[in-house]
Design an enzyme around this catalytic site. Structure first.
Site, PDB file in Angstrom:
ATOM      1  N   CYS A  89       0.285   3.869   2.684  1.00  0.00           N
ATOM      2  CA  CYS A  89       0.788   3.434   3.998  1.00  0.00           C
ATOM      3  C   CYS A  89       2.273   3.754   4.130  1.00  0.00           C
ATOM      4  O   CYS A  89       2.725   4.228   5.167  1.00  0.00           O
ATOM      5  CB  CYS A  89       0.598   1.923   4.183  1.00  0.00           C
ATOM      6  SG  CYS A  89      -1.104   1.392   4.075  1.00  0.00           S
ATOM      7  N   CYS A 122       0.831  -1.205   0.000  1.00  0.00           N
ATOM      8  CA  CYS A 122       0.000   0.000   0.000  1.00  0.00           C
ATOM      9  C   CYS A 122       0.868   1.258   0.000  1.00  0.00           C
ATOM     10  O   CYS A 122       1.535   1.549   0.993  1.00  0.00           O
ATOM     11  CB  CYS A 122      -0.921  -0.075   1.218  1.00  0.00           C
ATOM     12  SG  CYS A 122      -1.541   1.475   1.827  1.00  0.00           S
TER      13      CYS A 122
END
Lengths: 285, 104
Positions: B32, B29
């Site tokens: 993230c 991700c």
């Protein structure tokens, strides 16, 4: 780290890239599928100076070749988020992160309208990134709302990791796995009490726990929290600077008229000013 | 206290008392990864005052399920083990410090 990251591979973004390269700055142009580009979809253009009766794809191809020849790097992907850090920016592109000293937003016109129920369920079943959140929905039912040319690919990915995918779009998608059911519908609504429970598609209802809404690009205000808008467009000054230092904008995302020559002109200014901004950073840094 | 990587076994004990901030993330991700230095910075800034932890949703699907994490990054704030707030998606640092400062 790049000097300048340009978000959007249309006339404004490519013009900004060419200008920044002419001033010796490193540039990456991050954009989605070329088929989502407004210029690509334009059959014929008669008001771009020096060209008559040129097709959209033809003109775009020339712009791309020019940027390539100038040494602008190209990356296909959807920028999900931009975060200002000290004298630089992080850009999340799918599962990767890029860094740049300055940013030019050239995302084109982004449909401002959200689906009914979309904003309320953000983070509660509504997602904009199949790569990021797909794993959280393994073996569960999800709906992919296909609004971009690369959406079928992302739906295929979700299927491959084990989600039960239904694909919904107004037109028949290209490249969708045959084992993914396709529902043709234009009018959608996200349903659910606290979390997503279903998507209402025209007349029917599709039960699901996740909805992946895949548009060609994110709305600028979501991309960069705190970015000032004017109506649906990004507020800029004569230098194409936004209210966020180091962030410039050009083309259709700054307002009317939605014309190639206006986009190219604004891109030129944005690329120039972004390069100047980076020069100052480096001199004082 | 530096940043703590939390597992299902360790979670309840680590968050049982005082103020905690837990970042649910995964390696695939991009957003993230982008938030990671912010969370690291907050762990240093609030050392001794806030338990700042990270949960890898890939290794700890049970915790992600328990907190109903449906999109990452999600940052969950807990006081004495009870959730008091959460922020979904990447936000500027001030969005997190506002919650922390209001609950210290």
């Amino acid at each position: 780290m790049y000097d300048i990251a340009v978000i959007g591979g249309g006339p404004a973004g490519l013009s900004a890239a060419v200008q920044a390269r002419a001033r010796g700055r490193s540039v990456v142009v991050i954009g989605g599928d070329v088929r989502d580009n407004a210029l690509y979809k334009t059959e014929r253009i008669d008001n771009y100076l020096g060209f008559t009766g040129v097709t959209g794809p033809e003109l775009l191809e020339r712009f791309e070749a020019h940027a390539r020849a100038m040494g602008a790097e190209r990356r296909e992907g959807r920028v999900l988020s931009v975060m200002p850090m000290e004298n630089m920016f992080y850009l999340a592109v799918g599962s990767e992160v890029e860094q740049a000293r300055a940013v030019v937003l050239a995302t084109g016109v982004v449909q401002a309208g959200k689906l009914p129920g979309e904003a309320e369920h953000l983070g509660a079943g509504v997602s904009y990134c199949a790569t990021c959140d797909g794993m959280l929905y393994r073996s569960r039912q999800v709906v992919v709302v296909g609004r971009s040319a690369d959406a079928p690919r992302e739906a295929n990915y979700l299927k491959e990791i084990g989600c039960q995918v239904t694909y919904v779009s107004p037109r028949q998608p290209e490249g969708l796995r045959p084992d993914i059911p396709f529902v043709q519908a234009g009018k959608l609504r996200v349903l659910g009490d606290r979390t997503v429970e279903a998507v209402q598609a025209d007349g029917g209802t599709i039960p699901c726990e996740g909805v992946f809404i895949l548009r060609p690009s994110m709305a600028p205000a979501e991309l960069l929290p705190g970015l000032e808008l004017e109506g649906n467009y990004i507020r800029v000054d004569r230098s194409m600077a936004t209210n966020v230092p180091g962030v410039f904008a050009a083309g259709d995302c700054t307002g009317l008229p939605l014309q190639v020559s206006k986009a190219v002109g604004e891109g030129q200014v944005a690329g120039h000013r972004a390069a100047e901004y980076v020069d100052t950073l480096i001199q004082t840094g | 206290m530096a940043l703590v990587h939390l597992t299902e076994e360790a979670f309840d004990k680590a968050t049982a008392s005082g103020l905690s901030m837990v970042d649910f993330w995964a390696s695939w991700c991009g957003p993230c990864k982008m938030l990671s230095p912010v969370v690291d910075g907050l762990a240093r800034k609030y050392e001794g005052k806030v338990m700042v932890g990270k949960v890898n949703t890939d290794d700890q699907p049970g915790l992600a399920m328990r907190f109903g994490v449906m999109s990452i990054p999600t940052v969950v704030f807990l006081k004495d083990g009870k959730e008091i707030d959460r922020k979904v998606g990447v936000m500027p640092e001030a969005a997190y410090t506002a919650v922390l400062d209001a609950n210290l």
